[in-house]
Design a protein around this motif. Structure first.
Motif, mmCIF file in Angstrom:
data_model
loop_
_atom_site.group_PDB
_atom_site.id
_atom_site.type_symbol
_atom_site.label_atom_id
_atom_site.label_comp_id
_atom_site.label_asym_id
_atom_site.label_seq_id
_atom_site.Cartn_x
_atom_site.Cartn_y
_atom_site.Cartn_z
ATOM 1 N N GLU A 85 -22.866 13.548 -55.504
ATOM 2 C CA GLU A 85 -23.878 12.856 -54.712
ATOM 3 C C GLU A 85 -23.243 12.195 -53.487
ATOM 4 O OE1 GLU A 85 -26.327 10.295 -57.066
ATOM 5 O OE2 GLU A 85 -27.397 11.994 -57.959
ATOM 6 N N ILE A 136 -30.215 19.434 -52.947
ATOM 7 C CA ILE A 136 -30.528 20.018 -54.254
ATOM 8 C C ILE A 136 -31.413 21.250 -54.069
ATOM 9 C CG2 ILE A 136 -31.730 19.656 -56.446
ATOM 10 C CD1 ILE A 136 -30.845 16.699 -56.271
ATOM 11 N N PHE A 167 -25.415 21.101 -57.522
ATOM 12 C CA PHE A 167 -26.219 20.395 -58.519
ATOM 13 C C PHE A 167 -26.621 21.303 -59.686
ATOM 14 C CE2 PHE A 167 -26.502 17.531 -54.916
ATOM 15 C CZ PHE A 167 -26.351 16.292 -55.526
ATOM 16 N N SER A 224 -31.743 19.982 -62.277
ATOM 17 C CA SER A 224 -31.826 19.837 -60.818
ATOM 18 C C SER A 224 -33.274 19.652 -60.374
ATOM 19 C CB SER A 224 -31.216 21.057 -60.129
ATOM 20 O OG SER A 224 -29.837 21.162 -60.421
#
Length: 292
Positions: free
Chosen positions: A172, A217, A246, A255
């Motif tokens: 992230e 994502i 992800f 996800s």
């Protein structure tokens, strides 16, 4: 939000880019042609749309946002040119056409990326804003493009490629820098140009942070689920290069669940503003639902 609003803003930024870029017949012609190849006639224009949506939500006229919108798109275009190079992702297709180093050559691609980056800051430096606003816009874009933002995120991405173990927090952080920083800067630059206050800008940051992760994502999922013709770039590259993604970490269902949580976060962040941020809300939905 009516698609006509998007179309009008895309037309505005396309015109601004066309005016700002050197003519392909001006020397050095090969460099200028490569710059135009990279920046014109393609892409979702998500970042300029965010500049327009944020700025108009707080009272700025669209014409006043043309330069910040063009500047952020030039930075994005430069990043794609360099990202596609053999030393990086080594890709041959971008926005449905050959990448710059394929259409021209590798040295020209490097120079074109450098020149696009410089042009972005030249546009902002000459923009008709008060000095304090101009400096704030320059600072915002500089941070987003540099080691604390996009370039730093790309370096982390390189370090994480090749099947290395990466935690969710690390992934992230990587994408908050590589992808999210420029999206966040787009929202911020529109708000700065419109003189939104500090509290409003902090609330917009919450939206933009969620948007940046959601956008990445969705990109990761599209790389698995879509094809090159639809995407306009090579599909399946993430898995082939053992990139940290992800879906690799959370799985496809995980996800998708994270995407929905981020959609809620975006809606919550914009809720205090009511209808005036409807265009930003629509762009958030587009980031999650897009097919390319």
């Amino acid at each position: 939000m009516p698609e006509s609003d998007y179309a009008a803003w895309r037309a505005r930024v396309e015109s601004a880019l066309d005016r700002a870029l050197p003519g392909a017949d001006e020397a050095p012609q090969r460099l200028h042609a490569a710059m135009r190849h990279a920046a014109l006639d393609g892409g979702k224009r998500m970042r300029p749309l965010l500049v327009y949506a944020s700025g108009t939500a707080f009272g700025a006229d669209a014409a006043a946002l043309d330069v910040p919108a063009a500047a952020v798109e030039l930075i994005h275009a430069y990043s794609l040119v360099h990202d596609d190079l053999p030393a990086m992702d080594d890709d041959a297709l971008r926005r449905g056409k050959p990448t710059v180093h394929v259409a021209f050559d590798e040295a020209t691609a490097i120079l074109a990326g450098d020149a696009l980056q410089s042009l972005a800051f030249e546009l902002l430096a000459d923009a008709p804003f008060a000095d304090g606003v101009r400096v704030a816009l320059l600072r915002e874009l500089s941070i987003a493009a540099g080691a604390r933002g996009m370039c730093g995120g790309q370096a982390l991405d390189i370090d994480a490629t090749g099947g290395k173990s990466v935690s969710l927090a690390d992934l992230e952080r990587l994408h908050a820098m590589k992808t999210g920083a420029l999206l966040r800067a787009s929202v911020r630059m529109g708000a700065i140009a419109a003189a939104a206050d500090a509290g409003q800008r902090a609330q917009l940051d919450r939206y933009a942070d969620a948007l940046g992760l959601a956008f990445q994502i969705r990109d990761d999922l599209l790389d698995i689920e879509s094809d090159s013709a639809t995407l306009g770039k090579t599909a399946g590259k993430d898995a082939a290069q053992a990139k940290a993604t992800f879906p690799a970490l959370l799985g496809i269902d995980g996800s998708r669940a994270r995407l929905q949580a981020l959609a809620t976060a975006m809606a919550d962040a914009l809720a205090p503003f009511g209808e005036r941020t409807a265009r930003l809300a629509a762009l958030g939905r587009e980031a999650i639902e897009r097919r390319r």
